[in-house]
Scaffold this motif. Sequence first.
Motif, PDB file in Angstrom:
ATOM      1  N   ASP A  25       2.416   1.748  -3.448  1.00 28.36           N
ATOM      2  CA  ASP A  25       1.449   2.316  -4.387  1.00 28.36           C
ATOM      3  C   ASP A  25       1.213   3.796  -4.099  1.00 28.36           C
ATOM      4  OD1 ASP A  25       1.185  -0.129  -5.586  1.00 28.36           O
ATOM      5  OD2 ASP A  25      -0.669  -0.674  -4.537  1.00 28.36           O
ATOM      6  N   ARG A  26       1.114   4.132  -2.793  1.00 29.22           N
ATOM      7  CA  ARG A  26       0.882   5.527  -2.422  1.00 29.22           C
ATOM      8  C   ARG A  26       2.072   6.398  -2.829  1.00 29.22           C
ATOM      9  NH1 ARG A  26      -0.310   4.650   2.508  1.00 29.22           N
ATOM     10  NH2 ARG A  26      -2.556   4.613   2.177  1.00 29.22           N
ATOM     11  N   ALA A  27       3.282   5.891  -2.618  1.00 28.60           N
ATOM     12  CA  ALA A  27       4.475   6.643  -3.000  1.00 28.60           C
ATOM     13  C   ALA A  27       4.515   6.875  -4.507  1.00 28.60           C
ATOM     14  CB  ALA A  27       5.734   5.897  -2.545  1.00 28.60           C
ATOM     15  N   GLU A  60       0.831  -1.208   0.000  1.00 32.84           N
ATOM     16  CA  GLU A  60       0.000   0.000   0.000  1.00 32.84           C
ATOM     17  C   GLU A  60       0.868   1.261   0.000  1.00 32.84           C
ATOM     18  OE1 GLU A  60      -2.283  -0.612   3.473  1.00 32.84           O
ATOM     19  OE2 GLU A  60      -3.573  -2.161   2.581  1.00 32.84           O
ATOM     20  N   GLU A  61       1.925   1.265   0.795  1.00 25.13           N
ATOM     21  CA  GLU A  61       2.800   2.426   0.853  1.00 25.13           C
ATOM     22  C   GLU A  61       3.563   2.614  -0.454  1.00 25.13           C
ATOM     23  OE1 GLU A  61       3.075   4.822   3.184  1.00 25.13           O
ATOM     24  OE2 GLU A  61       1.317   3.813   4.024  1.00 25.13           O
ATOM     25  N   ALA A  95       1.930   6.984  -6.545  1.00 25.32           N
ATOM     26  CA  ALA A  95       0.886   7.938  -6.908  1.00 25.32           C
ATOM     27  C   ALA A  95       1.285   9.360  -6.536  1.00 25.32           C
ATOM     28  CB  ALA A  95      -0.419   7.560  -6.225  1.00 25.32           C
ATOM     29  N   GLU A  96       1.886   9.536  -5.351  1.00 24.84           N
ATOM     30  CA  GLU A  96       2.290  10.872  -4.918  1.00 24.84           C
ATOM     31  C   GLU A  96       3.418  11.418  -5.790  1.00 24.84           C
ATOM     32  OE1 GLU A  96       3.238  10.474  -0.809  1.00 24.84           O
ATOM     33  OE2 GLU A  96       1.136  10.389  -0.159  1.00 24.84           O
TER      34      GLU A  96
END
Length: 308
Positions: free
Chosen positions: A78-80, A75-76, A82-83
Amino acid sequence: MLADPRQLRLLALIERYGSLSGAADVLGLTPAAVTQQIAKAERDFRAPLVLRGPRGATLTTAGAVLAARGRVIDEETDRASAELAALLGHLSLRLRIGAFQAAALHLLPPALTALRHRHPDADLSVADLLSEHGVEEVTAGRLDMAVVATWDADVATPPHLSVRELLRDPLVVVLPDDHPLALQHPPQAPIGLERLRDEAWVTILAGHAARAQFDRITAAAGFTPKMRFQAGSYDVAQALVGTGIGVALVSRLALTGAPGTTHRALAPPAPHRRLHAVTPADTTLTPLVGEFLDLLQDVARDIGSTWD
């Protein structure tokens, strides 16, 4: 032991897809390679982690504990991603410009208009800037570009910045419109600086680079000027000339056509100031910098051609 994040993520993928082949596809590995990684993980953690069966693969209790942390890693990650994509997308449309007053009035608007037509979604900002602060602001990352002026010296920059000259801005003498020299010389006739030796002068304040240039060129012309008034800007100097208080040297770009004034070119070699754009040397993440720089040069070229 210190857990390997790659092993945790592998277990989370096996749990999600229910098979070794599903996890292998996501990771770009062969099922055999995944089998080897599982075997290593079970040796490292000293516990069985995956149960294989005819319908796929499931996790043991120990494997499920580790997979829960692997999901957080996924999850982190993917979040990284996307950011970072959002940041790069924003930077690709961002342009923060600083410029001194005359450049902001005459150079920037046509170039900004052209850039807005090309990139309606561009995130543009313009800040009022003293030329001596331009390098500092770009170095600190507060600006993507600074348009600055120099009089006698070059722009000193660290290696990670780039400087491109935009325009040579000649100095002209601003006179009261009823001044004898204005009446004797038609608009296209230059005046030798030495003919102004007996005039009262409106000058830029001492300590400014423009004033240092003024002191140097009047000394080279063989006279010490009589200073009637010192101004903080070319705008104020021209307004005062309009009252008849004296004459002033002003850059061509900064001419305002103040009431009661006229101007004449100076005889060669005419002094000038130089306008530069200061940018980071690497503008990969901010491509509008290079595009805007090209537009600025086009505008500067057009302005210079009218003076010629």
